[in-house]
Every structure is written in C-alpha cells, then in structure tokens.
Design a protein around this motif. Structure first.
Motif, PDB file in Angstrom:
ATOM      1  N   LYS A 267      12.975  17.090  42.975  1.00  0.00           N
ATOM      2  CA  LYS A 267      12.799  16.177  41.843  1.00  0.00           C
ATOM      3  C   LYS A 267      12.497  16.908  40.543  1.00  0.00           C
ATOM      4  N   THR A 268      11.484  17.787  40.565  1.00  0.00           N
ATOM      5  CA  THR A 268      10.989  18.368  39.310  1.00  0.00           C
ATOM      6  C   THR A 268      11.700  19.660  38.908  1.00  0.00           C
ATOM      7  N   VAL A 269      12.217  20.401  39.855  1.00  0.00           N
ATOM      8  CA  VAL A 269      12.864  21.681  39.537  1.00  0.00           C
ATOM      9  C   VAL A 269      14.380  21.528  39.464  1.00  0.00           C
ATOM     10  N   LEU A 270      14.963  20.908  40.503  1.00  0.00           N
ATOM     11  CA  LEU A 270      16.420  20.762  40.535  1.00  0.00           C
ATOM     12  C   LEU A 270      16.907  19.504  39.814  1.00  0.00           C
ATOM     13  N   LYS A 271      15.968  18.592  39.485  1.00  0.00           N
ATOM     14  CA  LYS A 271      16.271  17.355  38.759  1.00  0.00           C
ATOM     15  C   LYS A 271      17.220  16.431  39.537  1.00  0.00           C
ATOM     16  N   LEU A 272      17.084  16.450  40.855  1.00  0.00           N
ATOM     17  CA  LEU A 272      17.826  15.510  41.682  1.00  0.00           C
ATOM     18  C   LEU A 272      17.022  14.214  41.792  1.00  0.00           C
ATOM     19  N   SER A 273      17.625  13.182  42.331  1.00  0.00           N
ATOM     20  CA  SER A 273      16.939  11.897  42.417  1.00  0.00           C
ATOM     21  C   SER A 273      15.886  11.905  43.519  1.00  0.00           C
TER      22      SER A 273
END
Length: 443
Positions: A267-273
C-alpha cells in the motif's frame, strides 16, 4: 530424558491433539497480522504525527518492543512448562495472550485519553510478547513429543501451518471491510472490528486447550527439573541456543515480511490498492500452509541440513534481485510472484527448522531452550523486519533495500546450520541437568 517407570497413556487422537495444541497459534498470529496490516491506522489512533513515516515507525517500534518480551517469556514460561507440563503451560500462555488482545482491541485513542493510549497499547503488546515467547516453542515441543517415528519434522511443521489459517481469516476480514466501508471509516474506527472478532473467538480456543492431553514423553520422565535446574541448563547450553537462534532467523524474517509487512509494503511503498495487498497476503498464507508440511516431510526423508542449506542459499542470492524486479514497475502480478517465491522459502525452511530445533536442544529443558532460541530470533530479527524495512527504504531511498535484510538472515542460517551439522551430524554438544554431555542427534 530418563526412562519411564510405567507405560504412560498414548494420545487418543493425534489429529485432535494437533488441532487443540495449535489453536493458540491462531490467536497469536491473527492479532500480530492485524497489528501489521492496520499499522497506518493504529499509528494515527495511538501515535499521531504530522509525518506519516514517523507515525509508522512508532507503530512498528511498539510492535518490536512487544517482541523483546519474547525471550523473557521463553525463560519464565518455558521453565514452567518444562517443570509442570505441556498441557497446563499452554493454557496459561493462552490466558496471558488473550488479555493482551483485549487490551489493544478496546483501548481508547490518543485523541480521547492522550498519552495513556500509547502506554496502554504498549502494555498490551508486552503481554502478547511475553506469552508468544513460549507459545510457539511449547506447541512445537508438544507436536514433536506426540509424533510417530520418523515423522517429527512433518508433525512439528503444523505449528507454523496453523498460523497461516489465522493469516487467511484476518486477510478475508480485512478484504471484506475494505469492500463495505470507505477507507476513511476503516482508518477512523473500522480497523478495530477484526480485533473484536479475535476477542470473540477466545472462549472457543480456551475450550479446545482445556481438553488437551499431556504428552506421553513428559509423563514418562522420572524427574521433572526445578526452575533453578531449568535456568542452569539453559545457561549451560548457551551455545546451542545462539546457534538455534541463528538457524531460526530466516524463518522469522521471511514470515514477518510476507505477512505482517507485505500489506504495508504493497500500500504505502508500491502504491497498490488495499485489496491487491490483502489478496496477495491471503494467497501467501495458503501457500505457506502447504509448503510447511512439505518441508518438514522432506527433511524427515533426506535430513535437516540439506534442506536448510539449500533454501538459505537460494534466499541469499535471490532476495534482493527479486525485490529490485518488483519495485522497478510494481504490479499486482509481480508482487504476487515475488511473495510466492518468499513463501516457498519460508514454508520449506520453517517446516525443516522446527524439527531441527526440537532435536538439537536438550530433552529435559526442551521447551525452554527451543523457546529461547526462537524468541531471540523473533525479537531481535523477525518482528524487527517491518521496522527495519521501513527504515532501510527511508534511509537509502531504495525500495528494494529490505532484500538486504533477508540476505543477512539467510547468511546467518547458512553459518549456523554448517556449524551444527558438521559432517551431517549434530556437532555441538548439549548438556543435561547434571552438567553431563547429552547424546548428539543425527539428521
């Protein structure tokens, strides 16, 4: 271990005994995973900060501080289990763990009670860490002592497999929440719902643990060591405890990376859902469940050393390249592929490591030494993984830098396994309560 004075009763149902013994692992890992997955929300509730990274580090810091109680619990509760019995000890550890779970679930936020909020959460985590220090060791020893000949690795592997059920249930609950609640509601208070569910299943787990039978191996002992004898023996066997810790480090770091840290990483590093991160974690839990008994059974057939060295060697050379490939262009498919690889490493290695650790520690203080070795690995390395990964990324700016942490863990495992199993046989002497050398174990 002394020979039996009478023939102790056999376990009536080994499948039932496995389910009852591992039920406490469910609660432990259910809560641990939720704490990691909802780290950002917990940080805002109890450790508010204008800097998101600082808030996250505070949350993972408390997560780690709780784990530092594991070695204390391993010594204190381990001595209790080695003296009183496996069954009674596992009931006590469950009670302490349950208190910690309830404390965290119902603690008011920082906005409501101020500085008392993070203090209460820390106390809850310390209680959980104290209990967890011996839960895994107590369950692993119990499973080893009820195993059938030639299948010790297979039996002990179900300790770790049972934890994956908790990860699966927690992931499903989190996925449902993310689907039915807006993200801001989940962050504000919805994250507490899975913790409340954990509180509701505590009575069921107590019922299962209360019907647990004592192991024939413990009943067969002519003499059970006193607490002072347990402490003295643990101190006399410090070298095997340290080597056992080094062997266990790869298990703990990969586990906390693929379960507790992966949702935050996604979520926070790769910005995936959120849904993507939870689905990956759920699938990882399923494969972890599968690979653990496979690793344990394989090590029963070909020996512990070959499996430990092979998996640690693969992890050493692939951890950083795999993460570099992932962060270059993050997608759900690539995250799943990398996590499946790490899941394979964790499951095969963990299934083997549990059987190895039971065998290399002295039998009369098996719970204490096993628990202490694993607790040190979990406290100093495993539960530090989310904190270390967040810190490495923040310090280096390299999103793949957690791979260095996993490589370090793999190197420790290779060194320790090579020392313990020199020549294919246990090469480190252990000592009994009288200070005499115990027989080595071949595997």
């Amino acid at each position: 271990m002394a020979g039996p004075a009478t023939n102790p009763p056999e376990i009536k149902s080994r499948i039932g005994a496995i389910l009852r013994a591992t039920s406490g692992n469910f609660l432990e890992q259910f809560d641990f995973f939720l704490f990691g997955f909802y780290a950002a929300a917990i940080g805002k509730a109890f450790f508010p900060s204008s800097n998101e990274t600082a808030s996250l580090l505070n949350t993972f810091g408390v997560f780690w501080l709780g784990a530092l109680m594991r070695p204390v619990g391993a010594i204190v509760l381990g001595a209790y289990i080695d003296r009183i019995g496996r069954r009674q000890g596992l009931i006590v550890t469950l009670g302490i763990m349950a208190i910690g779970t309830v404390v965290i679930a119902f603690c008011p936020s920082y906005a409501t009670i101020g500085i008392a909020a993070p203090v209460i959460v820390l106390i809850g985590r310390l209680l959980q860490g104290f209990s967890a220090g011996v839960e895994l060791g107590g369950v692993s020893v119990y499973l080893a002592e009820i195993s059938t000949p030639g299948n010790r690795g297979f039996y002990t592997s179900f300790q770790s497999s049972s934890q994956q059920v908790a990860i699966s249930v927690a992931s499903i609950l989190g996925f449902i929440l993310s689907e039915v609640m807006p993200a801001d509601v989940v962050t504000a208070w919805g994250w507490r719902i899975p913790f409340f569910v954990g509180c509701l299943i505590i009575p069921l787990i107590f019922m299962l643990r209360r019907t647990l039978e004592e192991t024939p191996a413990f009943l067969a002992m002519k003499k059970h060591p006193t607490a002072n004898e347990v402490f003295a023996s643990a101190l006399a066997n410090w070298r095997i405890v340290i080597l056992g810790m080094m062997i266990a480090v790869l298990t703990t770091t990969t586990f906390y990376f693929v379960t507790v840290y992966t949702p935050t990483f996604g979520k926070t590093v790769l910005k995936l859902s959120t849904q993507d991160a939870l689905l990956v974690t759920l699938l990882v839990a399923v494969t972890n469940f599968f690979w653990n008994p496979v690793g344990g059974a394989l090590s029963d057939r070909i020996g512990r050393k070959p499996v430990l060295l092979a998996i640690a060697g693969l992890a050493l050379v692939t951890a950083y390249p795999a993460l570099s490939w992932l962060v270059a262009a993050p997608t759900f498919g690539k995250l799943l592929a990398v996590e499946m690889l790490f899941s394979f490493y964790f499951g095969m290695y963990s299934g083997t490591m549990l059987g190895a650790l039971v065998e290399i520690v002295p039998a009369h203080v098996r719970t204490t030494c096993f628990s202490l070795a694993f607790a040190l690995a979990a406290a100093l390395f495993g539960t530090f993984t989310p904190f270390a990964s967040t810190l490495l990324i923040d310090y280096t700016g390299n999103k793949a830098s957690p791979g260095f942490w996993l490589m370090f863990a793999a190197a420790l495992g290779i060194i320790a396994a090579s020392i313990v199993y020199r020549g294919g046989r246990q090469a480190v002497t252990t000592y009994d309560a009288t200070g005499e050398a115990a027989p080595a174990v071949s595997h």
